[in-house]
Design a protein around this motif. Structure first.
Motif, short mmCIF file in Angstrom:
data_model
loop_
_atom_site.label_atom_id
_atom_site.label_comp_id
_atom_site.label_asym_id
_atom_site.label_seq_id
_atom_site.Cartn_x
_atom_site.Cartn_y
_atom_site.Cartn_z
N TYR A 2 15.52 54.71 16.24
CA TYR A 2 14.99 53.47 15.66
C TYR A 2 15.12 53.42 14.14
N PHE A 3 14.90 54.57 13.48
CA PHE A 3 14.84 54.58 12.02
C PHE A 3 16.18 54.95 11.39
N ASP A 4 16.39 54.40 10.18
CA ASP A 4 17.57 54.75 9.38
C ASP A 4 17.32 55.98 8.52
N MET A 5 16.05 56.21 8.19
CA MET A 5 15.70 57.31 7.30
C MET A 5 14.31 57.82 7.62
N VAL A 6 14.11 59.13 7.49
CA VAL A 6 12.78 59.74 7.58
C VAL A 6 12.52 60.50 6.29
N VAL A 7 11.37 60.26 5.71
CA VAL A 7 10.93 60.96 4.50
C VAL A 7 9.73 61.81 4.86
N ASN A 8 9.84 63.12 4.67
CA ASN A 8 8.81 64.07 5.12
C ASN A 8 8.48 65.03 3.98
N PRO A 9 7.40 64.76 3.23
CA PRO A 9 7.02 65.66 2.12
C PRO A 9 6.58 67.04 2.62
N VAL A 10 6.15 67.89 1.69
CA VAL A 10 5.74 69.26 2.04
C VAL A 10 4.47 69.20 2.90
N LEU A 11 4.66 69.03 4.21
CA LEU A 11 3.51 68.96 5.10
C LEU A 11 3.76 69.61 6.44
N ASN A 12 4.96 70.12 6.69
CA ASN A 12 5.14 70.78 7.99
C ASN A 12 4.45 72.14 8.04
N LEU A 13 3.85 72.56 6.92
CA LEU A 13 3.03 73.76 6.93
C LEU A 13 1.75 73.56 7.74
N PHE A 14 1.45 72.32 8.15
CA PHE A 14 0.25 72.07 8.92
C PHE A 14 0.50 72.03 10.43
N VAL A 15 1.72 72.36 10.86
CA VAL A 15 2.02 72.42 12.30
C VAL A 15 2.54 73.81 12.65
N ASN A 16 2.22 74.24 13.84
CA ASN A 16 2.59 75.58 14.28
C ASN A 16 4.09 75.70 14.57
N ASP A 17 4.66 74.70 15.22
CA ASP A 17 6.05 74.76 15.67
C ASP A 17 6.89 73.75 14.90
N VAL A 18 7.52 74.19 13.81
CA VAL A 18 8.26 73.26 12.96
C VAL A 18 9.55 72.78 13.64
N ARG A 19 10.10 73.57 14.55
CA ARG A 19 11.32 73.14 15.23
C ARG A 19 11.06 71.90 16.10
#
Length: 260
Positions: free
Chosen positions: A124-141
């Motif tokens: 659906y999206f043309d772009m995803v912007v993801n700041p430094v926040l995947n440190l809050f999830v256990n499984d980054v993959r």
């Protein structure tokens, strides 16, 4: 431990406390963005290069992932993009809604976990912007795979994340100028605490954070179907002793390619 629920409450508290990453952009920044003079960050200090974006954002469907706080989303909306902001914190999303109402912007907000983007359609999206926040999830993959699913073919992911070396030092001692290697990677905030301190930590509404390997951060994107086309590093702007020795944040630009 339900880290998603814990971090939702913790980020709501950060909004109440006025943390840096919960402070919405000003009217002046929105006015500049509407006139074409805009920039965003996905790390700590450096702005994302403008050539990581297309020349015009008009009509571009952008997902600002785990990006509440009234920062990236409103700026991109003011620059012409069709923006959806999703975040685990209701109060962070309220910051985006406040800016939109204040400055006459159109953007959509959806509360949810970055590991589960089932609210959104495939490609659906043309772009995803993801700041430094995947440190809050256990499984980054899982996060990379979900991003790939909702992005169109040749869609762009701009992501910020931590260099895992940041996590190997005791945080309190590092802030006092002492670099004491104590932790392994991967690991979790709760791994660093004495067992009898964990309950107090959780009840104080603090975040649970996860130190991911560079392999999961970089190769994880590649395995999800991305080609990495841009890279830079960032730091704390000289406010931490580690800045003298190494950059502790990374940003990547990646393009999704669907292999038929």
């Amino acid at each position: 431990m339900d880290s998603a629920n814990q971090n939702s409450k913790a980020w709501d508290k950060k909004v109440e406390d006025g943390s840096r990453y919960t402070q919405a952009v000003s009217r002046e920044m929105i006015a500049k963005s509407k006139s074409g003079e805009w920039e965003i960050t996905v790390t700590t200090e450096k702005a994302v290069p403008r050539d990581w974006f297309p020349k015009t954002l008009s009509g571009l469907k952008v997902l600002c992932l785990a990006s509440g706080g009234g920062q990236q989303g409103p700026i991109l909306a003011a620059a012409g993009a069709e923006v959806t902001v999703t975040d685990i914190s209701e109060k962070q999303l309220q910051q985006d809604e406040m800016v939109a109402n204040r400055d006459g912007l159109t953007l959509n907000t959806v509360q949810g976990d970055m590991s589960d983007l089932s609210d959104f359609e495939d490609q659906y999206f043309d772009m995803v912007v993801n700041p430094v926040l995947n440190l809050f999830v256990n499984d980054v993959r899982t996060v990379w795979n979900e991003i790939a699913r909702v992005l169109k073919d040749k869609g762009v992911l701009i992501a910020g994340f931590t260099n895992p070396l940041l996590w190997i030092f005791d945080d309190e001692q590092e802030r006092e100028g002492i670099l004491d290697v104590q932790h392994s990677i991967p690991s979790c905030t709760l791994d660093y605490l004495p067992e009898d301190n964990i309950a107090d930590y959780i009840h104080s509404d603090q975040t649970i954070e996860y130190a991911h390997t560079l392999e999961d951060q970089m190769q994880g994107q590649i395995d999800a179907g991305f080609a990495i086309t841009g890279f830079y590093e960032d730091d704390f702007g000289g406010s931490r002793i580690l800045d003298k020795y190494i950059k502790t944040f990374i940003a990547t630009r990646a393009v999704k390619y669907t292999i038929s």
